[in-house]
Design a protein around this motif. Structure first.
Motif, PDB file in Angstrom:
ATOM      1  N   UNK A 105       9.068   8.351  14.638  1.00 47.71           N
ATOM      2  CA  UNK A 105       8.576   9.718  14.821  1.00 47.71           C
ATOM      3  C   UNK A 105       8.992  10.350  16.149  1.00 47.71           C
ATOM      4  N   UNK A 106       9.320   9.505  17.114  1.00 54.82           N
ATOM      5  CA  UNK A 106       9.684  10.027  18.425  1.00 54.82           C
ATOM      6  C   UNK A 106       8.510  10.269  19.347  1.00 54.82           C
ATOM      7  N   UNK A 107       7.284  10.046  18.866  1.00 60.03           N
ATOM      8  CA  UNK A 107       6.070  10.213  19.676  1.00 60.03           C
ATOM      9  C   UNK A 107       5.073   9.117  19.303  1.00 60.03           C
ATOM     10  N   UNK A 108       3.996   9.047  20.106  1.00 63.37           N
ATOM     11  CA  UNK A 108       2.918   8.091  19.816  1.00 63.37           C
ATOM     12  C   UNK A 108       1.771   8.745  19.064  1.00 63.37           C
ATOM     13  N   UNK A 109       1.962   9.967  18.604  1.00 59.77           N
ATOM     14  CA  UNK A 109       0.872  10.747  18.025  1.00 59.77           C
ATOM     15  C   UNK A 109       0.385  10.231  16.676  1.00 59.77           C
ATOM     16  N   UNK A 110       1.145   9.342  16.051  1.00 59.54           N
ATOM     17  CA  UNK A 110       0.788   8.872  14.708  1.00 59.54           C
ATOM     18  C   UNK A 110       0.062   7.522  14.740  1.00 59.54           C
ATOM     19  N   UNK A 111      -0.304   7.066  15.950  1.00 57.91           N
ATOM     20  CA  UNK A 111      -1.053   5.813  16.101  1.00 57.91           C
ATOM     21  C   UNK A 111      -2.287   6.083  16.951  1.00 57.91           C
ATOM     22  N   UNK A 112      -3.449   5.723  16.415  1.00 56.16           N
ATOM     23  CA  UNK A 112      -4.699   5.822  17.168  1.00 56.16           C
ATOM     24  C   UNK A 112      -5.400   4.471  17.153  1.00 56.16           C
ATOM     25  N   UNK A 113      -5.850   4.035  18.320  1.00 57.04           N
ATOM     26  CA  UNK A 113      -6.636   2.806  18.430  1.00 57.04           C
ATOM     27  C   UNK A 113      -8.058   3.208  18.796  1.00 57.04           C
ATOM     28  N   UNK A 114      -9.012   2.863  17.932  1.00 54.52           N
ATOM     29  CA  UNK A 114     -10.405   3.260  18.143  1.00 54.52           C
ATOM     30  C   UNK A 114     -11.318   2.054  17.953  1.00 54.52           C
ATOM     31  N   UNK A 115     -12.532   2.101  18.520  1.00 46.60           N
ATOM     32  CA  UNK A 115     -13.485   1.002  18.298  1.00 46.60           C
ATOM     33  C   UNK A 115     -13.890   0.928  16.827  1.00 46.60           C
ATOM     34  N   UNK A 121       0.828  -1.207   0.000  1.00 42.27           N
ATOM     35  CA  UNK A 121       0.000   0.000   0.000  1.00 42.27           C
ATOM     36  C   UNK A 121       0.860   1.254   0.000  1.00 42.27           C
ATOM     37  N   UNK A 122       1.948   1.227   0.758  1.00 46.94           N
ATOM     38  CA  UNK A 122       2.816   2.407   0.806  1.00 46.94           C
ATOM     39  C   UNK A 122       3.454   2.673  -0.555  1.00 46.94           C
ATOM     40  N   UNK A 123       3.806   1.617  -1.286  1.00 46.13           N
ATOM     41  CA  UNK A 123       4.405   1.827  -2.611  1.00 46.13           C
ATOM     42  C   UNK A 123       3.414   2.431  -3.593  1.00 46.13           C
ATOM     43  N   UNK A 124       2.119   2.276  -3.329  1.00 49.73           N
ATOM     44  CA  UNK A 124       1.085   2.852  -4.205  1.00 49.73           C
ATOM     45  C   UNK A 124       0.754   4.297  -3.806  1.00 49.73           C
ATOM     46  N   UNK A 125       1.368   4.768  -2.747  1.00 46.07           N
ATOM     47  CA  UNK A 125       1.156   6.149  -2.338  1.00 46.07           C
ATOM     48  C   UNK A 125       0.412   6.341  -1.040  1.00 46.07           C
ATOM     49  N   UNK A 126       0.124   5.250  -0.323  1.00 47.08           N
ATOM     50  CA  UNK A 126      -0.602   5.374   0.944  1.00 47.08           C
ATOM     51  C   UNK A 126       0.264   6.069   1.989  1.00 47.08           C
ATOM     52  N   UNK A 127      -0.294   7.081   2.615  1.00 44.11           N
ATOM     53  CA  UNK A 127       0.364   7.746   3.739  1.00 44.11           C
ATOM     54  C   UNK A 127      -0.426   7.519   5.028  1.00 44.11           C
ATOM     55  N   UNK A 128      -1.540   6.814   4.899  1.00 49.22           N
ATOM     56  CA  UNK A 128      -2.398   6.504   6.052  1.00 49.22           C
ATOM     57  C   UNK A 128      -2.903   5.080   5.897  1.00 49.22           C
ATOM     58  N   UNK A 129      -2.810   4.310   6.961  1.00 50.00           N
ATOM     59  CA  UNK A 129      -3.305   2.931   6.943  1.00 50.00           C
ATOM     60  C   UNK A 129      -4.375   2.777   8.020  1.00 50.00           C
ATOM     61  N   UNK A 130      -5.563   2.373   7.585  1.00 48.96           N
ATOM     62  CA  UNK A 130      -6.648   2.039   8.506  1.00 48.96           C
ATOM     63  C   UNK A 130      -6.663   0.513   8.594  1.00 48.96           C
ATOM     64  N   UNK A 131      -6.228   0.001   9.742  1.00 56.89           N
ATOM     65  CA  UNK A 131      -5.996  -1.438   9.890  1.00 56.89           C
ATOM     66  C   UNK A 131      -7.064  -2.048  10.787  1.00 56.89           C
ATOM     67  N   UNK A 132      -7.848  -2.969  10.229  1.00 57.80           N
ATOM     68  CA  UNK A 132      -8.897  -3.648  10.979  1.00 57.80           C
ATOM     69  C   UNK A 132      -8.325  -4.756  11.835  1.00 57.80           C
ATOM     70  N   UNK A 177      11.365   2.559   6.309  1.00 58.34           N
ATOM     71  CA  UNK A 177      10.985   3.811   6.971  1.00 58.34           C
ATOM     72  C   UNK A 177       9.701   4.413   6.395  1.00 58.34           C
ATOM     73  N   UNK A 178       9.526   4.484   5.073  1.00 57.45           N
ATOM     74  CA  UNK A 178       8.282   5.069   4.551  1.00 57.45           C
ATOM     75  C   UNK A 178       7.030   4.316   4.997  1.00 57.45           C
ATOM     76  N   UNK A 179       7.087   2.982   4.998  1.00 53.62           N
ATOM     77  CA  UNK A 179       5.912   2.201   5.395  1.00 53.62           C
ATOM     78  C   UNK A 179       5.638   2.324   6.888  1.00 53.62           C
ATOM     79  N   UNK A 180       6.688   2.325   7.681  1.00 53.91           N
ATOM     80  CA  UNK A 180       6.500   2.431   9.119  1.00 53.91           C
ATOM     81  C   UNK A 180       6.073   3.806   9.570  1.00 53.91           C
ATOM     82  N   UNK A 181       6.299   4.813   8.731  1.00 55.59           N
ATOM     83  CA  UNK A 181       6.028   6.207   9.111  1.00 55.59           C
ATOM     84  C   UNK A 181       4.633   6.686   8.761  1.00 55.59           C
ATOM     85  N   UNK A 182       3.790   5.821   8.228  1.00 56.68           N
ATOM     86  CA  UNK A 182       2.438   6.242   7.857  1.00 56.68           C
ATOM     87  C   UNK A 182       1.639   6.602   9.104  1.00 56.68           C
ATOM     88  N   UNK A 183       0.515   7.270   8.881  1.00 52.53           N
ATOM     89  CA  UNK A 183      -0.444   7.502   9.963  1.00 52.53           C
ATOM     90  C   UNK A 183      -1.242   6.218  10.147  1.00 52.53           C
TER      91      UNK A 183
END
Length: 377
Positions: A266-276, A127-138, A187-193
């Protein structure tokens, strides 16, 4: 002469919003067949189908975008194919852990202790190679309890033991984790939102944690469960993740590994959100607004049990119905947990034809609803 204008009674508005009945009916089919049963009794019913998901099987398909299918591996490391949704307009990939690392593919030979999420990591990297900068993971329906370390390996971060040797796949080996080698990290894949959709808001460890609650369903023995729980606890300690965080036990602790990787980059946890996951699906569909103008909302799943109130689809839909003051009903293969007061519950009949089961359940719900609404005036 006085002319009296009569206004026909409005049609009964019914919202049908079930989860998938795992292994037997997708959410789309379940909604369609329950709706068919309802209309067989309430002929003029205005039925709106709202297939739901909570982060498990079928979640990614609910979102708009191109369906991408590619070769990857299942939880046992065997070659398979899996699909996800990529929305180029928002640079977002919608991926289900269950697509590559799901339980159905290994149900005849479970791999709870040794299976991993590597195949899901392959989808993320693609997905990152196709241009994804955000991953919504179920996070639902996984066959694994690996703390997301399989995803890390696929993204070039290799867990190693004290001697510097690569750990074998799976959660059982996590007790021996000494470090994670990031020499080749993507790094690019791990750095997504990251937006992680938890199907159950359970913690990583403990009595309500990933290993003890879901391990046995994935084929874990009592010995495996204890080892997996210790392994996840050790991974949380290594990663600096609070094991009691809600949702961090979903999909065998996938959020633990992803949080560690994102913080590293990133140095922070701000790029990971866990939601219902179910709540996000409801918001995406505008379910609250639909339910507020309905007479009845019908939901369902394969089994309504003590895990259902942990943020699953059925409990989410029932909460929305209760807030709107709308009558509600649940269809399930088995109802093993007490339903809220006033909610109609219907268990599916013993019948190998799933379509027939759900049509009959819809009809029974309609009959019960009409009886209750008549009594209540």
């Amino acid at each position: 002469m006085t002319h009296i204008t009569t206004v026909p009674a409005p049609s009964t508005k019914v919202i049908v919003a079930p989860d998938a009945f795992k292994g037997t009916a997708s959410a789309e089919k379940a909604a369609e067949w329950l709706g068919e049963g309802i209309r067989s009794i309430i002929k003029d019913a205005e039925v709106t189908l709202v297939p739901m998901a909570d982060g498990g099987e079928g979640t990614s398909a609910l979102f708009a975008g191109e369906r991408i299918t590619l070769p990857t591996t299942d939880a046992a490391g065997r070659l398979t194919e899996a699909s996800y949704t990529f929305d180029a307009s928002t640079a977002t990939a919608f991926i289900d852990v269950s697509a590559a690392s799901g339980l159905p593919a290994v149900k005849d030979n479970p791999v709870a202790a040794t299976g991993d999420t590597y195949g899901t990591g392959v989808l993320i990297a693609d997905a990152q190679t196709r241009g994804a900068t955000r991953v919504v993971l179920g996070l639902g329906g996984s066959a694994t309890v690996d703390g997301g370390t399989g995803i890390l390996v696929a993204l070039g971060a290799q867990p190693v033991d004290a001697a510097g040797y690569n750990l074998p796949p799976g959660g059982r080996a996590l007790e021996r984790l000494a470090d994670i080698d990031t020499a080749t990290v993507n790094i690019p894949a791990g750095s997504v939102e990251w937006l992680l959709l938890a199907d159950a808001l359970v913690p990583a460890t403990g009595d309500r944690g990933a290993a003890r609650v879901f391990g046995p369903q994935k084929g874990a023995t009592e010995e495996d469960v204890e080892a997996l729980d210790r392994g996840l606890a050790h991974l949380c300690e290594f990663a600096g993740v609070d094991p009691d965080l809600p949702g961090y036990g979903a999909a065998g602790g996938v959020a633990i590994g992803i949080t560690w990787l994102s913080r590293l980059l990133h140095g922070t946890d701000e790029h990971v959100r866990v939601v219902p996951g179910a709540r996000l699906a409801a918001e995406t569909h505008g379910l609250a607004e639909l339910v507020s103008s309905a007479s009845l909302v019908v939901t369902g799943e394969g089994r309504f049990d003590d895990q259902s109130p942990e943020g699953k689809v059925v409990s989410t839909v029932l909460d929305i119905a209760a807030q709107a003051g709308t009558a509600a009903a649940v269809a399930a293969g088995a109802i093993e947990h007490e339903l809220p007061a006033g909610v109609i519950g219907v268990e599916l009949e013993d019948n190998p034809d799933t379509r027939e089961q759900l049509i009959r359940a819809g009809a029974e719900i309609a009959v019960n609803y009409l009886r209750i609404s008549t009594v209540q005036g």
